[in-house]
Design a protein around this motif. Structure first.
Motif, PDB file in Angstrom:
ATOM      1  N   LEU B  25       0.859  -1.453   0.217  1.00 26.12           N
ATOM      2  CA  LEU B  25      -0.460   0.246   0.084  1.00 26.12           C
ATOM      3  C   LEU B  25       0.816   1.324   0.082  1.00 26.12           C
ATOM      4  CD1 LEU B  25      -3.277  -1.122   2.842  1.00 26.12           C
ATOM      5  CD2 LEU B  25      -3.168  -1.154  -0.092  1.00 26.12           C
ATOM      6  N   SER B  26       1.872   1.025   0.717  1.00 29.00           N
ATOM      7  CA  SER B  26       3.042   2.023   0.592  1.00 29.00           C
ATOM      8  C   SER B  26       3.499   2.442  -1.019  1.00 29.00           C
ATOM      9  CB  SER B  26       3.649   1.642   1.690  1.00 29.00           C
ATOM     10  OG  SER B  26       4.603   1.084   1.428  1.00 29.00           O
ATOM     11  N   ALA B  57       3.290 -19.621  -6.492  1.00 23.76           N
ATOM     12  CA  ALA B  57       4.121 -18.355  -5.702  1.00 23.76           C
ATOM     13  C   ALA B  57       4.428 -17.439  -4.831  1.00 23.76           C
ATOM     14  CB  ALA B  57       5.922 -18.891  -6.341  1.00 23.76           C
ATOM     15  N   THR B  58       3.294 -16.874  -4.765  1.00 22.92           N
ATOM     16  CA  THR B  58       3.406 -15.594  -4.201  1.00 22.92           C
ATOM     17  C   THR B  58       2.127 -15.288  -3.412  1.00 22.92           C
ATOM     18  OG1 THR B  58       4.459 -14.194  -6.105  1.00 22.92           O
ATOM     19  CG2 THR B  58       3.333 -12.859  -4.777  1.00 22.92           C
ATOM     20  N   PRO B  59       2.280 -15.746  -2.340  1.00 23.93           N
ATOM     21  CA  PRO B  59       0.575 -16.202  -1.426  1.00 23.93           C
ATOM     22  C   PRO B  59       0.056 -15.158  -1.032  1.00 23.93           C
ATOM     23  CG  PRO B  59       2.532 -16.943  -0.429  1.00 23.93           C
ATOM     24  CD  PRO B  59       2.895 -16.462  -0.868  1.00 23.93           C
ATOM     25  N   GLY B  60      -1.279 -14.521  -1.314  1.00 23.84           N
ATOM     26  CA  GLY B  60      -2.019 -13.236  -1.208  1.00 23.84           C
ATOM     27  C   GLY B  60      -1.504 -12.412  -2.214  1.00 23.84           C
ATOM     28  N   ARG B  66      -6.006  -6.423  -5.233  1.00 25.63           N
ATOM     29  CA  ARG B  66      -7.519  -6.145  -4.855  1.00 25.63           C
ATOM     30  C   ARG B  66      -7.080  -4.890  -3.603  1.00 25.63           C
ATOM     31  NH1 ARG B  66      -9.014 -11.232  -5.462  1.00 25.63           N
ATOM     32  NH2 ARG B  66      -9.724 -11.444  -7.423  1.00 25.63           N
ATOM     33  N   ARG B  67      -7.111  -5.072  -2.909  1.00 23.36           N
ATOM     34  CA  ARG B  67      -6.289  -4.142  -1.770  1.00 23.36           C
ATOM     35  C   ARG B  67      -6.186  -2.779  -2.353  1.00 23.36           C
ATOM     36  NH1 ARG B  67      -4.587  -6.409   2.478  1.00 23.36           N
ATOM     37  NH2 ARG B  67      -2.455  -6.171   1.534  1.00 23.36           N
TER      38      ARG B  67
END
Lengths: 388, 388
Positions: B25-26, B57-60, B66-67
């Motif tokens: 986010l930053s 390979a990149t959880p989340g 989306r966030r």
């Protein structure tokens, strides 16, 4: 923020040749071009894609092409001449496009070789698109056969096919390596096709060139009487204005402005709704009439100049209005078309109107009540107007 | 001959950003770009196409994206994230391409909106091609996730898919609007993929930059030990040399010269014959080794420099030869590959060789007996060579 900046320019050059009898043995125009243009020591092949209606209307064309390339050596002719239907259909049916890709593959047409297309704007659009994406771009030669393609669509930088039922959904900006405008093809045109291409000349004169507008007023009779000298002049001047506009503006249309689309937003909708029974030029003539009268009613264009513009359109023999262009309710087709055009541009409308004859300007809103009045004025007052 | 001359240049600009954690986010890198780049007042949409292996390979990752776009407003995220297979398969199976076009149509992605691709070179190639032809060009953002795509293929101007069983038979030259190299994606790579992209750095150093070659010699150990600082420097310098080459040369490859394809002609054939079991970078390393030793045996490159080049390739951990690269008869696969490459170029061969480390030059003929000797020398003499 850490970054590397990439900046480069790509130069595009091509000539639009004007000739008569391109495949006469004594005419070295295309052979000279092919010899000069070679970018490799290797054999250059040339594959022809031809509008089947042009083939029918030009007896002996296939033999002429074969004989021409048996004598002249600028490129090696692929003996298979690919025939395709003309008109919008060639862009709607994906088979034409896939067959052409197949042929390009079958004959090993490479990036130093040519796909040459002979036909109206739709055939050039389809063939140009296939050429643009095969091997990331085979050299494309355009040989437009209609007034419309010789003075407007065939000399520009766009190609495309229809997909998902949408006009030009797939396409690229890819300049041809050369355009050959052969006036003999014009002799095969019916009166509607002959007339249709004049609409683009009226359009470009209205937004760019008052002297050309005056020339059109003075030569309207000669043009409708199929005077070849007048038509040759008109095509060349219209093509020149079109080329200059592309070169001086935004050739690959990265912004939202579409000055050359004056009168086209409603024309596209009309063509689509009549399933292309109304020809492009006929629809553009009505679209120009509408946006011209709108310009007048919105207070931008004088009534005198408005009358001159409408009179010229009528004198060429065009209709100036159509029931589908009238605003009768909030869901009238023309208002739906306006919204579709807004979406096509990415949400913000940009439409060219006239300030005076020879000078366009852009607006971002269209007032539907003025649009309604413009349609009614065309149907009533201007329909009764006697062409000057 | 009567003609109109059309001449114009189109300027292309884009930045290759280097960042870490693009969707934190930053991190305002991509949002700042989207806000600055807007070419219309209207809402800009952004559609993501993501390599499914990168997603795994990149959880989340999906939630992060989306966030990010729920907070930052540079573009409106299309909530559907399109997952595609990685590797050459995504370019072979036309369904991936058609599904993407469908999605572009379904969500009304226009010319002011974005198709952003996250993945290796193949995913970027496929998504870039779809973006290039939909509406004659939607803005394309590349987010390369492999060393190879971050230092070479992802920062250039080409896209494409395979067709008729031929690599990149369909494609265009279409620069992205931006590239975001996020080093965090590199952490997800296996050792083979980590190593593979180093081959392009060796390549560009050999033909362009002797100092970068020396840096690679000195830092080979750090690179193979997955030192991130070394890798970041290597990627940036390699990308920079690649960008400079494109900008200073023939960006859309109108001529026959392909300097950046040093070592690639045999590599392409090897990849194809092993059905891409040999990775691109692994094949390029062997192709470089072959053309380097060929340069030596043909009398162009000193033996000392040849040994240094081969030693570096070995030190990174690459194989330097493969049975399929050996000339044993007139129809050995490598000679077939040479002929295919000649055809691909339009009949005249243009191949880059080395004069010294950091300086390439072009030849138009390859002597098959020298090629045979080069293959044998790599298999025998150089295979026994101890990396410096």
């Amino acid at each position: 923020m850490e970054y590397l900046q990439q900046t480069f320019s790509v130069k595009f050059e091509y000539k639009v040749f004007f000739t008569s009898g391109l495949f006469e043995l004594s005419n070295t125009c295309i052979d000279d071009f092919l010899l000069d243009n070679a970018t490799s020591e290797s054999v250059k092949k040339i594959l022809f894609v031809i509008d089947q209606d042009v083939m029918k209307a030009t007896p002996g064309l296939a033999d002429k092409i074969r004989r021409y390339f048996s004598i002249h050596t600028g490129a090696q002719l692929i003996p298979d001449l690919i025939l395709v239907p003309g008109g919008e259909g060639v862009k709607n049916n994906e088979d034409n496009f896939h067959n052409l890709l197949d042929t390009i593959n079958k004959y090993g047409i490479d990036r130093h070789s040519y796909v040459a297309a002979i036909g109206g704007g739709s055939v050039l659009d389809m063939a140009g698109y296939a050429a643009a994406i095969a091997h990331r771009g085979i050299k494309h030669i355009r040989i437009p056969t209609t007034v419309l393609a010789q003075d407007d669509s065939g000399v520009g930088v766009k190609n495309g096919i229809n997909f998902f039922g949408k006009k030009n959904f797939l396409g690229t900006f890819a300049p041809p390596v050369a355009v050959f405008n052969d006036d003999r093809f014009l002799l095969t045109l019916g009166d509607r096709d002959w007339r249709s291409g004049i609409a683009e000349a009226i359009k470009v004169s209205l937004i760019k060139d008052p002297e050309f507008f005056e020339w059109l007023e003075q030569n309207a009779g000669a043009l409708t009487n199929r005077d070849m000298d007048a038509m040759r002049y008109m095509i060349k001047r219209c093509a020149e204005l079109h080329l200059n506009h592309i070169a001086s503006g935004d050739p690959f249309e990265k912004g939202s402005s579409r000055p050359l689309d004056f009168g086209h937003w409603s024309a596209h909708k009309l063509e689509q709704l009549t399933n292309f029974a109304v020809l492009h030029g006929e629809a553009v003539a009505m679209g120009i009439a509408l946006d011209t009268v709108y310009s007048n009613l919105a207070g931008h264009l004088s009534t005198e100049e408005t009358k001159r513009a409408i009179a010229l359109i009528k004198k060429i023999g065009f209709e100036i209005t159509h029931p589908l262009l009238e605003v009768s309710s909030a869901d009238s087709p023309i208002l739906v078309g306006l919204n579709e055009f807004r979406e096509h541009l990415g949400g913000q409308l940009t439409i060219m109107l006239l300030k005076k004859i020879g000078e366009g300007f852009e607006v971002h809103d269209i007032d539907s009540s003025i649009l309604k009045n413009a349609g009614e004025a065309l149907k009533n007052h201007y329909a009764a107007l006697n062409p000057a």
